[in-house]
Scaffold this active site. Structure first.
Site, PDB file in Angstrom:
ATOM      1  N   THR A  14       0.956  -9.105  12.984  1.00 51.25           N
ATOM      2  CA  THR A  14       1.438  -7.877  12.366  1.00 51.25           C
ATOM      3  C   THR A  14       1.104  -7.803  10.905  1.00 51.25           C
ATOM      4  OG1 THR A  14       3.333  -6.521  11.922  1.00 51.25           O
ATOM      5  CG2 THR A  14       3.642  -8.848  11.679  1.00 51.25           C
TER       6      THR A  14
ATOM      7  N   THR B  44       0.861  -1.194   0.000  1.00 48.34           N
ATOM      8  CA  THR B  44       0.000   0.000   0.000  1.00 48.34           C
ATOM      9  C   THR B  44       0.898   1.246   0.000  1.00 48.34           C
ATOM     10  OG1 THR B  44      -0.253  -0.069   2.407  1.00 48.34           O
ATOM     11  CG2 THR B  44      -1.967  -1.141   1.102  1.00 48.34           C
TER      12      THR B  44
ATOM     13  N   LYS C  75       4.287  -6.809   3.506  1.00 49.35           N
ATOM     14  CA  LYS C  75       3.930  -5.410   3.269  1.00 49.35           C
ATOM     15  C   LYS C  75       3.755  -4.751   4.623  1.00 49.35           C
ATOM     16  CE  LYS C  75       0.282  -3.469   4.444  1.00 49.35           C
ATOM     17  NZ  LYS C  75      -0.449  -2.233   4.365  1.00 49.35           N
TER      18      LYS C  75
END
Lengths: 403, 403
Positions: free
Chosen positions: A187, A150, A176
């Site tokens: 996470t 992202t 990512k």
């Protein structure tokens, strides 16, 4: 452990592709990871009390099943906080993927990342599944990595080789993560493959141990994501079987893989220009060292000051004092600034130290720096990884919704 | 309560001046506040475990004495974290001030704000005391305010009139504060004067109650300063005596004064462009409402997003979920964006709401906005004041050491 060029698809039994489905305006946004012979999968997930639909789905799926054949991951839409319709769309997407690959919907694990609170359109996946299946390849790991990003500025993938029980096994990973990083037992998105043969229970235990020391020691902005997910997928195509005998060696290797990926997230933290390790030593307990390290790693004051390579250690000492750790003796504390250029003691026993400010500045001008805090009160230590906070943080953070 | 132009010197029995002593390169940096007939003083201070010398000194002085004649406040040097020499320099400064005013050193309360960890030079005060004494005036409050600022972009002073026991009393206040704001039972520097007649014990109790609801509901960057100090100084020159009978009315008035000053700090927060109230309603307890409000007020992600007037409420919902409050039912939560332009429900019961993004943007384009979170789980609420985080935050924060 040997680092080799590659990613998840460097592991035998793993194919992947990354394509553009339309969750983002133009970039790749759908990754398909396929295990033709199946893989035993273990996962850890966000502890945010508000979590994405895929987190709820995967938690249940991993309780009911141990082997899966596909991961279907989109970026550009987190499929979180969008109600019952979002969950229905997720179920629909598992059927779409299963139909295209001719496997069972229960063999598909979905994951999402991106904007929170937007309606999720499963038909975007339907429209692109043929292309994604067609593109599946044993060299497709980097493209899959690209498709799950992202705000990330860089790809985060790697392959690793290690000897366990005298025989080679391989790991691959794609990750990512850049903003909304404050993992809490899970996470961001990180998918790790390995060719070891493993039972899910033991794999789960190993992943729990490895993430505790790696992803959970990482923090860029103090928000735990609603979508945090780490999956380790064991294809079993090596000749090595995970057993109690080689468990320690496997955990050590998996920890190194997780550490490498976690550090890359900090390096690519939203608006970051420096990779900062907050190293706390001499604490009463490991928990206390972690607590203080995370408190400082969350400090915008310290991180903004370091972004200008300004050796204003008052930002460190005031942060130590405002943290919520129970025992603290200011008269015993030492603070060092460290990097490849050297180490300098800047605060000692609640006294200023006569050092040259320019020497300290030279040390923290480096891109990788360590803030080392020696409490001199016990035997425990911990390192927390984070990044600085530059003006770009605001730019990156506010632009996010438009990616 | 009536707001009137003025400051601390609007209260009978208070003189003040502000001059340049040399702690900063060129700006005013030394404020002298003088009570010719004395004042009964109560104070609250930082709970940072690492605290400035003046905090240690004032805590002891207020235990041993109730009446004082002068406050001597410098900016540009925090006189903190600089060891025994710093404390010696503080003692020296009280003697310098006492000699010039012909009062006792024990009648002087010192306070400092500025850079942490620099040697403190009492001789700078010696060099400027004659000028500061000469300039003392019943109109000097604004100049004293100017002399205690650091990164503040605006003066923060005001006078107030209120009727208590059917008779008028006056309050005055000057405050500094912009960065390192996360008060914990004390805060920044705020000096409040009043002409009520009061015993120190009752004044202490009143100040404790007032700060709990005001300065302790304020947070800009999550660092509690080493120097936080609030002093209320009662000259006793009105005809009103603080008693149990009028205590509630006095606390209400003092709370309003503290609230006004606390909100001005948030408005002037480092690099801020918006004043944000995080209003939490329907919590199980007031503590829980405060805890959640402070968690969000500390969120760089939410604050950077709001600085661009971006109605990306995912920054609010993910923050609510990552906070450490114990009970949370995502299905019951509602989030509203509010300002003078109206109120809009943006997230309801873990569902996205069909509203026009442009409508939400128009509401948060305002400079004063409210993030209202209704938990629908109990009867308690709390408001926390903070500011947004613009690109200027990094600029302001890293420049600080050079002021």
């Amino acid at each position: 452990m040997k680092f080799i060029d590659g990613s998840i698809t460097s592991v035998p039994g793993v194919l992947a592709s990354g394509v553009h489905a339309g969750f983002k305006p133009d970039k790749k946004d759908f990754a398909l990871i396929y295990f033709p012979e199946g893989a035993t999968i273990a996962g850890v997930f966000t502890l945010n009390k508000i979590y994405a639909h895929h987190v709820a789905y995967c938690r249940e799926a991993l309780k009911e099943h141990t082997k899966f054949k596909a991961l279907a991951v989109n970026s550009g839409n987190a499929n979180a906080c969008n109600g019952y319709e979002g969950y229905q769309a997720l179920l629909e997407s598992t059927h779409i993927v299963a139909d295209a690959l001719d496997i069972l919907p229960t063999e598909v694990l979905p994951a999402s990342t991106g904007v929170i609170g937007s309606p999720f359109q499963a038909n975007l996946i339907e429209g692109v599944m043929a292309e994604a299946k067609e593109a599946l390849s044993s060299k497709g790991g980097a493209e899959a990595n690209e498709a799950i990003l992202t705000t990330d500025k860089m790809l985060k993938h790697q392959a690793y080789e290690v000897e366990i029980s005298g025989q080679k096994i391989t790991f691959g990973a794609i990750t990512k993560g850049s903003t909304m990083i404050h993992p809490n037992l899970g996470t961001m998105l990180s998918f790790i493959t390995t060719d070891i043969q493993a039972e899910q229970a033991l794999l789960n235990q190993a992943l729990g141990q490895a993430t505790k020391l790696t992803f959970n020691r990482l923090l860029t902005d103090g928000h735990t994501s609603t979508n945090d997910t780490v999956l380790v997928c064991a294809t079993g195509q090596s000749s090595v079987q995970l057993t109690e005998a080689n468990y320690a060696a496997f955990v050590e290797a998996l920890t190194e893989v997780c550490q490498d990926m976690a550090q890359r997230i900090a390096i690519d933290g939203g608006g970051s220009t420096k990779f900062i390790t907050v190293q706390v030593e001499g604490a009463h307990s490991e928990e206390e060292a972690v607590q203080l390290g995370k408190y400082l790693a969350r400090s915008p004051l310290m991180k903004a000051t370091l972004s200008r390579s300004d050796p204003n250690w008052g930002r460190v000492s005031s942060g130590i004092g405002s943290s919520d750790i129970e025992h603290l003796d200011p008269e015993a504390i030492q603070v060092f600034f460290e990097s490849e250029r050297g180490s300098i003691l800047v605060w000692d026993s609640n006294q200023f130290v006569h050092y040259l400010e320019e020497d300290a500045r030279q040390i923290i001008l480096e891109q990788e720096i360590v803030i080392r805090i020696v409490l001199n009160q016990g035997e425990h230590s911990a390192s927390i990884w984070t990044c600085d906070m530059s003006e770009d943080f605001v730019e990156v953070t506010s632009k996010y919704a438009r990616l």
